[in-house]
Design a protein around this motif. Structure first.
Motif, PDB file in Angstrom:
ATOM      1  N   ALA A  36       7.226   6.599  -4.439  1.00  0.00           N
ATOM      2  CA  ALA A  36       6.552   5.820  -5.479  1.00  0.00           C
ATOM      3  C   ALA A  36       7.489   5.424  -6.612  1.00  0.00           C
TER       4      ALA A  36
ATOM      5  N   GLU B  59       0.825  -1.207   0.000  1.00  0.00           N
ATOM      6  CA  GLU B  59       0.000   0.000   0.000  1.00  0.00           C
ATOM      7  C   GLU B  59       0.865   1.264   0.000  1.00  0.00           C
ATOM      8  N   SER B  60       0.467   2.255  -0.764  1.00  0.00           N
ATOM      9  CA  SER B  60       1.259   3.463  -0.955  1.00  0.00           C
ATOM     10  C   SER B  60       1.608   4.160   0.366  1.00  0.00           C
TER      11      SER B  60
ATOM     12  N   ARG C 227       4.406   2.396   2.028  1.00  0.00           N
ATOM     13  CA  ARG C 227       5.667   2.639   1.335  1.00  0.00           C
ATOM     14  C   ARG C 227       6.222   4.020   1.684  1.00  0.00           C
ATOM     15  N   LYS C 228       5.324   4.973   1.880  1.00  0.00           N
ATOM     16  CA  LYS C 228       5.764   6.313   2.267  1.00  0.00           C
ATOM     17  C   LYS C 228       6.390   6.299   3.652  1.00  0.00           C
TER      18      LYS C 228
END
Length: 281
Positions: free
Chosen positions: A238, A180-181, A184-185
């Motif tokens: 990303a 999930e973004s 990842r952040k």
């Protein structure tokens, strides 16, 4: 004056004493160490599990005919259990030309931060041990060069940079890219914080991504053979993080989340544990 990796980069193109370089590659078991070497040195053949501390050497590419020096390459297998073996490749003779690669495994995200902090501590302990055994004037040169490198950085007073070039490689990004973004952040921000605080470079890597792998190859050959390279400053989580040492800042990373930790380090660590909990058995 004893040459070192930092002054080599600063004085590129000048007549200088040849510097013997040593590359130490370490990380937890199955973190991608051998794959990184295979992707950098094309003649290494099929990768296989590393047993204990393995030695090899690397020759400069034909395009670097003026640089005849071999580079010594040590790959530490066995994970943390054999961490004490860093005392072999890290000594007073190798320290001026030492480059270190810390490999992390993004396919097991809950282990990443603990692994990074473990190896940074192991390295720092050994390097300080070596420096304390050097003549005072020689040891001071390392401190002076670190101070010079970071003198104009706005975060200089808040950093504890390692005195040799260290590149953190977060491997298997192709697996982590599906996470999930938002997670990842968080991974990117936490790794950026601790890498920046310790003055080391951070590069995501994947054997299935030629762009990421090419950047890793370029930074390794730069340190080993003095090849040209650019300063990387890719901070978009990303796209795969690529940040050269000195090109990040606490302002860019942002403040830690509000947790029960008493300081920034513990707050970041607590946020990481909440985002990437250890899987239940």
């Amino acid at each position: 004056m004893i040459p070192d990796i930092w002054s080599l980069a600063e004085n590129a193109g000048e007549d200088k004493e040849p510097l013997e370089r040593t590359l130490l590659v370490l990380g937890d078991n199955k973190s991608g160490k051998s794959s990184v070497l295979a992707g950098t040195f094309q003649d290494r053949g099929e990768t296989k599990p590393t047993v204990a501390l393995e030695y090899s050497y690397a020759r400069p590419p034909l395009s670097f005919a003026e640089d005849k020096a071999l580079s010594h390459v040590y790959e530490l297998g066995g994970g943390r259990l054999l961490g004490r073996l860093v005392s072999i490749p890290i000594n007073s003779e190798t320290l001026p030309g030492l480059i270190i690669l810390i490999n992390l495994d993004l396919s097991r995200p809950y282990k990443v931060l603990d692994s990074l902090l473990f190896w940074i501590q192991v390295l720092n302990n050994r390097i300080q041990e070596v420096l304390s055994g050097m003549p005072q004037r020689q040891a001071q040169k390392f401190s002076q060069r670190i101070q010079k490198k970071w003198a104009n950085h706005p975060d200089s007073s808040k950093l504890s940079p390692l005195p040799v070039p260290v590149v953190v490689l977060a491997n298997k990004y192709d697996v982590f890219a599906d996470v999930e973004s938002e997670n990842r952040k968080w991974m990117a921000r936490v790794l950026r914080y601790f890498c920046h605080k310790n003055g080391v470079s951070l590069f995501y890597n994947s054997t299935k991504d030629s762009r990421l792998q090419g950047a890793v190859r370029q930074i390794i050959t730069h340190y080993l053979f003095g090849s040209a390279t650019r300063k990387y400053e890719q901070k978009d989580h990303a796209q795969g993080i690529q940040i050269s040492s000195g090109n990040d800042s606490f302002k860019s990373i942002g403040p830690p989340p509000k947790t029960q930790g008493e300081d920034s380090d513990s707050q970041w660590q607590q946020a990481f544990k909440e985002t990437f909990p250890k899987p239940s058995k």
